[in-house]
Design a protein around this motif. Structure first.
Motif, short mmCIF file in Angstrom:
data_model
loop_
_atom_site.label_atom_id
_atom_site.label_comp_id
_atom_site.label_asym_id
_atom_site.label_seq_id
_atom_site.Cartn_x
_atom_site.Cartn_y
_atom_site.Cartn_z
N VAL A 1 0.84 -1.19 0.00
CA VAL A 1 0.00 0.00 0.00
C VAL A 1 0.88 1.25 0.00
O VAL A 1 1.94 1.29 0.64
N ALA A 2 0.45 2.27 -0.76
CA ALA A 2 1.18 3.55 -0.82
C ALA A 2 0.28 4.64 -0.24
O ALA A 2 -0.89 4.74 -0.62
N THR A 3 0.79 5.42 0.68
CA THR A 3 0.06 6.56 1.26
C THR A 3 0.95 7.79 1.23
O THR A 3 2.18 7.67 1.21
N PRO A 4 0.37 8.99 1.21
CA PRO A 4 1.19 10.21 1.19
C PRO A 4 1.89 10.43 2.53
O PRO A 4 1.22 10.58 3.56
N PRO A 5 3.21 10.42 2.57
CA PRO A 5 3.95 10.48 3.85
C PRO A 5 3.74 11.78 4.62
O PRO A 5 3.90 11.80 5.84
N THR A 6 3.38 12.86 3.92
CA THR A 6 3.15 14.13 4.62
C THR A 6 1.81 14.15 5.34
O THR A 6 1.55 15.05 6.14
N VAL A 7 0.96 13.17 5.05
CA VAL A 7 -0.38 13.13 5.65
C VAL A 7 -0.55 11.93 6.57
O VAL A 7 -1.16 12.02 7.64
N VAL A 8 -0.03 10.78 6.14
CA VAL A 8 -0.18 9.53 6.90
C VAL A 8 1.14 9.17 7.56
O VAL A 8 2.15 8.96 6.87
N GLY A 9 1.16 9.10 8.88
CA GLY A 9 2.37 8.78 9.62
C GLY A 9 2.77 7.32 9.46
O GLY A 9 1.98 6.48 9.01
N GLU A 10 4.01 7.01 9.86
CA GLU A 10 4.53 5.65 9.70
C GLU A 10 3.71 4.62 10.47
O GLU A 10 3.46 3.52 9.98
N GLN B 1 -0.23 0.08 10.21
CA GLN B 1 -1.48 -0.55 10.63
C GLN B 1 -2.40 -0.80 9.44
O GLN B 1 -3.10 -1.82 9.38
N ILE B 2 -2.42 0.12 8.48
CA ILE B 2 -3.21 -0.08 7.26
C ILE B 2 -2.66 -1.27 6.47
O ILE B 2 -3.40 -2.14 6.02
N ALA B 3 -1.34 -1.29 6.31
CA ALA B 3 -0.69 -2.37 5.54
C ALA B 3 -1.02 -3.74 6.13
O ALA B 3 -1.19 -4.72 5.38
N ALA B 4 -1.13 -3.82 7.45
CA ALA B 4 -1.39 -5.10 8.11
C ALA B 4 -2.80 -5.62 7.80
O ALA B 4 -3.05 -6.82 7.98
N ARG B 5 -3.69 -4.75 7.38
CA ARG B 5 -5.08 -5.16 7.12
C ARG B 5 -5.34 -5.54 5.66
O ARG B 5 -6.40 -6.08 5.35
N ILE B 6 -4.41 -5.26 4.77
CA ILE B 6 -4.66 -5.44 3.34
C ILE B 6 -5.00 -6.89 3.00
O ILE B 6 -5.94 -7.17 2.24
N SER B 7 -4.26 -7.84 3.55
CA SER B 7 -4.51 -9.25 3.23
C SER B 7 -5.93 -9.66 3.58
O SER B 7 -6.58 -10.41 2.83
N GLY B 8 -6.44 -9.17 4.70
CA GLY B 8 -7.81 -9.47 5.09
C GLY B 8 -8.82 -8.89 4.13
O GLY B 8 -9.84 -9.53 3.81
N PHE B 9 -8.55 -7.68 3.63
CA PHE B 9 -9.45 -7.05 2.66
C PHE B 9 -9.47 -7.87 1.36
O PHE B 9 -10.52 -8.02 0.73
#
Length: 469
Positions: A166-175, A180-188
């Motif tokens: 997953v790619a998110t804008p680093p200036t908006v979404v913190g590490e 935590q988002i990346a950990a949910r992708i497989s479930g989605f």
């Protein structure tokens, strides 16, 4: 040397000093002060200020479309306000709430497969949205859509592992949030696979993985339209400029996210009506704007009946608006309307082939749906016995909520997984073997065919309560 120490004059009257009551605003003063602030905010958030801000943001959107040479897709509900109708290719339905902190989700109700078709046809697209309250971009663009692109990449390109992160804008979404988002992708991904969708035609159009590119009014635009050989670009465009501080307006009267929550300020004005009469509206003085809007809405603001939409492989169930059924229903159809009052046109036209479910608008009607469905289903059984080859046309006022719930119940009870009509004598209440997964799968049929269908949570709870007993 002069003595600079000050002595207190014992004869000085204490009343000469400011009292505590003089310093702190009393209730009357506070009320007046709040009233002044309220009037000031109301004037800065006036309809003319909003419309001028929308037009300013729309000019920027057009610049981005020219810079990237890609079609514009409006993320509803507010995206269409920022796109002139002749430039709007399509609508998308990505919710910011699916990107809120700790609520990250991939919507099985809003699959947005129609966006994939546009991306495949034009080698990318620009999705337009806005945000208020000093944010630089809405959560729909910073998180919801990046989740969607990643899930789609994993399903459509399982061998292209480089596109699975997953790619998110680093200036908006913190590490931390990103992890935590990346950990949910497989479930989605697994949840999407359970719908067992046929994505063959989509895979033929989408030839490369998707990759988000974020653009805001502070971004530098390319001088020539760039080409991307390794991926389809999904440009996520925030139309509104950021206003510093907690307020949504600047000193010049610019309103950030001016089109948001249009139901609360637009007096019935819609995005198409705004663009149709933009010159008139933008030149109207503030003291006349509500009168002009009321006139435009009365003349041409009423929504026209949308086209009826067939659902599922065999297209035995059709959904849409009541007025669309009044003009487009076939003589062989069985028409169901869900609204406070029945349609006299359909009663006259369809006679015994017309079924009406009386429900109030909004949550009250949606709650009562679970109690009304048993009698309706009994009537549906009788209609099928008399006319086994008929389509079911299920409608409500806007073609998006309670009627969709009724259509979902009919799909689950009467339509098999391959789209055929189930024999009436096999339809049981509650049905054997029906579960939430099957309901989700049938709901995905509706989402794919009619992306703007939006049954409320209350409507879906009523349908689930009825179907699952």
């Amino acid at each position: 040397m002069a003595n600079h120490d000050h002595e207190v004059n014992p004869t000085l009257n204490n009343s000469s000093y400011p009292q505590l009551s003089d310093i702190i605003f009393n209730n009357t003063t506070n009320s007046s002060f709040n009233k002044v602030l309220g009037e000031l905010k109301k004037s800065t958030l006036s309809i003319p200020n909003r419309l001028r801000s929308i037009k300013q943001d729309a000019n920027f959107v057009s610049e981005v479309a020219s810079a990237y040479a890609l079609p514009l897709v409006a993320n509803e509900r507010c995206g269409s306000w920022y796109i002139p109708p002749e430039q709007k290719k399509q609508s998308a339905y990505f919710k910011s709430t699916d990107g809120h902190m700790a609520q990250w989700s991939f919507s099985l109700r809003r699959l947005n497969l129609q966006v994939l078709e546009t991306i495949g046809e034009f080698d990318g697209c620009i999705i337009v949205d806005s945000t208020r309250r000093g944010k630089s971009m809405p959560d729909a663009l910073s998180k919801t859509i990046p989740i969607w692109t990643t899930v789609m990449n994993r399903v459509l390109f399982p061998e292209r592992t480089e596109s699975h992160e997953v790619a998110t804008p680093p200036t908006v979404v913190g590490e931390s949030e990103h992890a935590q988002i990346a950990a949910r992708i497989s479930g989605f991904v697994e949840a999407l696979k359970t719908l067992d969708l046929d994505l063959t035609t989509v895979r033929e159009k989408i030839t490369k993985p998707l990759r988000p590119i974020w653009v805001t009014p502070t971004s530098s635009l390319p001088s020539e339209a760039p080409e991307f050989s390794d991926f389809h670009p999904v440009v996520l465009l925030t139309a509104s400029s950021r206003v510093s501080g907690s307020e949504s307006t600047s000193e010049t009267g610019y309103v950030q996210g001016a089109a948001d929550d249009a139901e609360a300020w637009a007096q019935g004005l819609t995005a198409p009506l705004f663009w149709q009469h933009s010159e008139t509206l933008l030149s109207t003085p503030e003291d006349m704007i509500e009168e002009v809007i009321a006139s435009l809405v009365a003349q041409g603001g009423a929504s026209k009946g949308s086209q009826l939409t067939a659902i599922g492989p065999d297209q035995r169930v059709v959904i849409g608006m009541i007025d669309a059924a009044e003009t487009d229903a076939r003589e062989t159809d069985i028409v169901i309307t869900v609204s406070p009052k029945e349609s006299k046109v359909l009663r006259s036209k369809m006679r015994s082939r017309y079924l009406h479910l009386t429900l109030a608008d909004g949550k009250v009607g949606s709650r009562n749906l679970r109690h009304s469905l048993p009698n309706l289903i009994t009537s549906v059984k009788a209609q099928i016995s008399a006319s086994p080859t008929s389509r079911f046309v299920v409608t409500d006022a806007n073609g998006k909520d309670q009627g969709v719930g009724v259509a979902l119940a009919i799909l689950c009870l009467f339509i098999t997984d391959d789209g055929n009509l189930r024999p009436v004598n096999e339809v049981k209440e509650p049905p054997n073997g029906l579960n939430k997964q099957i309901i989700k799968q049938k709901l995905s049929w509706i989402s794919v065919a009619k992306p703007d269908a939006n049954p409320s949570r209350t409507t879906l709870q009523s349908v689930n309560a009825f179907l699952l007993g």
